[in-house]
Design a protein around this motif. Structure first.
Motif, PDB file in Angstrom:
ATOM      1  N   GLU A 127      45.217  37.484  34.328  1.00 12.12           N
ATOM      2  CA  GLU A 127      45.181  36.017  34.723  1.00 12.12           C
ATOM      3  C   GLU A 127      46.470  35.226  34.783  1.00 12.12           C
ATOM      4  O   GLU A 127      46.857  34.574  35.660  1.00 12.12           O
ATOM      5  CB  GLU A 127      44.016  35.327  33.901  1.00 12.12           C
ATOM      6  CG  GLU A 127      42.671  35.834  34.234  1.00 12.12           C
ATOM      7  CD  GLU A 127      42.297  35.551  35.490  1.00 12.12           C
ATOM      8  OE1 GLU A 127      42.505  34.264  36.342  1.00 12.12           O
ATOM      9  OE2 GLU A 127      41.301  36.283  36.083  1.00 12.12           O
ATOM     10  N   GLU A 128      47.200  35.408  33.641  1.00  9.60           N
ATOM     11  CA  GLU A 128      48.491  34.974  33.649  1.00  9.60           C
ATOM     12  C   GLU A 128      49.366  35.376  34.739  1.00  9.60           C
ATOM     13  O   GLU A 128      50.212  34.539  35.422  1.00  9.60           O
ATOM     14  CB  GLU A 128      49.186  34.987  32.204  1.00  9.60           C
ATOM     15  CG  GLU A 128      50.210  34.154  32.086  1.00  9.60           C
ATOM     16  CD  GLU A 128      50.020  32.554  31.776  1.00  9.60           C
ATOM     17  OE1 GLU A 128      51.204  32.023  31.553  1.00  9.60           O
ATOM     18  OE2 GLU A 128      48.984  32.391  32.162  1.00  9.60           O
ATOM     19  N   TRP A 129      49.432  36.562  34.976  1.00  6.90           N
ATOM     20  CA  TRP A 129      50.437  37.445  36.280  1.00  6.90           C
ATOM     21  C   TRP A 129      49.997  36.359  37.304  1.00  6.90           C
ATOM     22  O   TRP A 129      50.754  35.788  38.175  1.00  6.90           O
ATOM     23  CB  TRP A 129      50.136  38.639  36.229  1.00  6.90           C
ATOM     24  CG  TRP A 129      50.577  39.617  35.126  1.00  6.90           C
ATOM     25  CD1 TRP A 129      51.536  39.225  34.397  1.00  6.90           C
ATOM     26  CD2 TRP A 129      50.262  40.952  34.965  1.00  6.90           C
ATOM     27  NE1 TRP A 129      51.964  40.323  33.580  1.00  6.90           N
ATOM     28  CE2 TRP A 129      51.026  41.207  33.853  1.00  6.90           C
ATOM     29  CE3 TRP A 129      49.248  41.796  35.580  1.00  6.90           C
ATOM     30  CZ2 TRP A 129      51.088  42.832  33.112  1.00  6.90           C
ATOM     31  CZ3 TRP A 129      49.282  42.893  34.852  1.00  6.90           C
ATOM     32  CH2 TRP A 129      50.204  43.512  33.921  1.00  6.90           C
ATOM     33  N   GLU A 236      47.765  36.504  43.244  1.00  2.00           N
ATOM     34  CA  GLU A 236      46.608  35.617  43.259  1.00  2.00           C
ATOM     35  C   GLU A 236      45.576  35.405  44.207  1.00  2.00           C
ATOM     36  O   GLU A 236      44.532  35.108  43.937  1.00  2.00           O
ATOM     37  CB  GLU A 236      47.293  34.060  43.485  1.00  2.00           C
ATOM     38  CG  GLU A 236      48.256  33.938  44.723  1.00  2.00           C
ATOM     39  CD  GLU A 236      49.660  34.445  44.755  1.00  2.00           C
ATOM     40  OE1 GLU A 236      50.610  33.903  45.287  1.00  2.00           O
ATOM     41  OE2 GLU A 236      49.883  35.372  43.802  1.00  2.00           O
ATOM     42  N   GLU A 237      45.707  36.665  44.813  1.00  2.00           N
ATOM     43  CA  GLU A 237      44.468  36.714  45.883  1.00  2.00           C
ATOM     44  C   GLU A 237      43.506  37.575  45.399  1.00  2.00           C
ATOM     45  O   GLU A 237      42.464  37.910  45.878  1.00  2.00           O
ATOM     46  CB  GLU A 237      45.091  37.468  47.348  1.00  2.00           C
ATOM     47  CG  GLU A 237      45.948  36.691  48.131  1.00  2.00           C
ATOM     48  CD  GLU A 237      46.801  37.296  49.198  1.00  2.00           C
ATOM     49  OE1 GLU A 237      46.151  38.159  49.802  1.00  2.00           O
ATOM     50  OE2 GLU A 237      47.713  36.957  49.906  1.00  2.00           O
ATOM     51  N   LEU A 238      43.704  38.160  44.422  1.00  2.00           N
ATOM     52  CA  LEU A 238      42.674  39.173  43.780  1.00  2.00           C
ATOM     53  C   LEU A 238      41.291  38.641  43.412  1.00  2.00           C
ATOM     54  O   LEU A 238      41.445  37.454  42.891  1.00  2.00           O
ATOM     55  CB  LEU A 238      43.196  39.821  42.561  1.00  2.00           C
ATOM     56  CG  LEU A 238      44.465  40.790  42.497  1.00  2.00           C
ATOM     57  CD1 LEU A 238      44.904  41.268  41.403  1.00  2.00           C
ATOM     58  CD2 LEU A 238      43.970  42.017  43.468  1.00  2.00           C
ATOM     59  N   THR A 239      40.214  38.982  43.678  1.00  6.70           N
ATOM     60  CA  THR A 239      38.901  38.721  43.382  1.00  6.70           C
ATOM     61  C   THR A 239      38.683  38.871  41.915  1.00  6.70           C
ATOM     62  O   THR A 239      39.481  39.723  41.347  1.00  6.70           O
ATOM     63  CB  THR A 239      37.879  39.312  44.198  1.00  6.70           C
ATOM     64  OG1 THR A 239      37.845  40.569  43.673  1.00  6.70           O
ATOM     65  CG2 THR A 239      38.101  39.262  45.714  1.00  6.70           C
ATOM     66  N   LEU A 246      40.961  46.031  37.519  1.00  7.56           N
ATOM     67  CA  LEU A 246      42.557  46.228  37.189  1.00  7.56           C
ATOM     68  C   LEU A 246      42.869  46.225  35.837  1.00  7.56           C
ATOM     69  O   LEU A 246      43.359  47.003  35.018  1.00  7.56           O
ATOM     70  CB  LEU A 246      43.525  44.975  37.620  1.00  7.56           C
ATOM     71  CG  LEU A 246      44.967  44.864  37.294  1.00  7.56           C
ATOM     72  CD1 LEU A 246      45.616  46.429  37.661  1.00  7.56           C
ATOM     73  CD2 LEU A 246      45.696  43.912  37.828  1.00  7.56           C
ATOM     74  N   ALA A 247      41.958  45.297  34.760  1.00  6.39           N
ATOM     75  CA  ALA A 247      41.959  45.682  33.370  1.00  6.39           C
ATOM     76  C   ALA A 247      41.621  47.004  33.001  1.00  6.39           C
ATOM     77  O   ALA A 247      42.274  47.566  32.076  1.00  6.39           O
ATOM     78  CB  ALA A 247      41.195  44.639  32.762  1.00  6.39           C
TER      79      ALA A 247
END
Length: 331
Positions: A127-129, A236-239, A246-247
């Protein structure tokens, strides 16, 4: 043992070539060996300048943070202040470079790593990335998010952390990737995903949103390319679901790294998304991350980019297919 003969492979993202010499895996080794045994780290180190509440090298005290903590780098490689323009002309060339740099502490726990975290903790870092890519991309041409893990990779602190360098120019390697993706027939990395799904031999891990492979053109022994399956250009486009996925896949890949040589595996990793300078002219881009770990034969023996690699072209011994198979077995 039967081995493929020496051959060259083209890096589709940069246009460069890699010499693959599998027969060299049989050569004896009398080179560098060193102990990699590391003492267990406490969850808080009073001398660590990244731990909560401690004094940083730049003279600031960290807050008593209890989650991801980001701050402006006290010794940035790029500065936002205006500089005097460079006079054009002359034989030697230079140009001004502006930007800003930040440090991301992944956790208040000094002993943590991305590999050892639970998915919700990794998700907080993701989220920070995403947040930083959007925020800094609104002001700068390119946002480079990366992590150097381990003393072998030049990390200045063992505390779990990464960095962000935003610049008013698009760096050289990203420019090369932009050019290669732009001239491809369709989406280059979507085509790579399809080809790797069909071949399957270089896939390390995969889920509905991500594919992790040792790329056909890998230069480093256990290099991994992590590609978004979704048609996204920037973090920032990742749902929501893609961030969860990803995690999970990060946990699988990084845990396999640690299991490979039973060590806290060092690496440099970084995200490549469409440079924000391109605006909407980035349909050819696909978000991806590179993982470059140096270890070759054991926790003690690393790959050195020297000699032929420095003077001619990149060369590797272990084939990408063999590297991927070894990592898959550790999932």
């Amino acid at each position: 043992m039967s081995l493929d003969p020496p051959h060259r492979r083209k890096n589709l993202l940069t246009g460069e070539w890699v010499l693959v010499s599998p027969q060299r895996m049989n050569r004896p080794w009398q080179g560098e060996r060193k102990s990699t045994a590391a003492a267990a780290r406490a969850s808080h180190d009073p001398d660590c300048y990244l731990c909560p509440g401690n004094l940083r090298s730049g003279g600031q005290h960290n807050p008593a943070y209890d989650a991801v903590f980001t701050f402006a780098n006290d010794f940035p490689a790029l500065e936002a202040r205006e500089t005097s323009p460079v006079e054009p002309g002359g034989f030697f060339q230079e140009m001004p470079a502006r930007g800003e740099a930040r440090v991301i502490c992944y956790s208040p726990d000094h002993s943590a790593t991305l590999a050892g975290m639970e998915d919700p903790q990794r998700r907080a870092v993701i989220e920070e990335w995403c947040r930083l890519s959007a925020e800094l991309g609104a002001r700068w041409d390119h946002v480079q998010i990366f992590e150097n893990k381990g003393a072998m990779m030049g990390a200045s602190s063992p505390h779990p952390h990464g960095q962000v360098w935003a610049s008013d120019y698009v760096p050289t390697l990203v420019e090369r990737e932009d050019a290669c993706q732009r001239k491809a027939d369709g989406s280059l990395l979507a085509n790579v995903i399809a080809a790797e799904d069909e071949a399957s031999e270089r896939i390390v891990a995969s889920n509905a949103h991500w594919q992790a492979v040792v790329p056909h053109w890998a230069a480093w022994p256990f290099e991994v390319l992590l590609i978004a399956r979704d048609d996204v250009r920037r973090l920032e486009e990742l749902t929501y679901d893609a961030r969860d996925a990803l995690a999970a896949i990060l946990g699988r890949v990084l845990t396999a790294y640690d299991r490979l040589f039973l060590t806290d595996f060092p690496y440099s990793m970084g995200w490549h998304g469409a440079p924000h300078a391109l605006g909407e002219d980035c349909a050819h881009w696909r978000l991806h991350a590179h993982f470059y770990p140096p270890l070759l034969r054991s926790a003690e023996i690393r790959k050195h980019m020297v000699g032929f690699e420095l003077l001619a072209e990149t060369q590797r011994d272990l084939t990408p297919e063999a590297a991927a198979e070894r990592l898959r077995r550790l999932m």
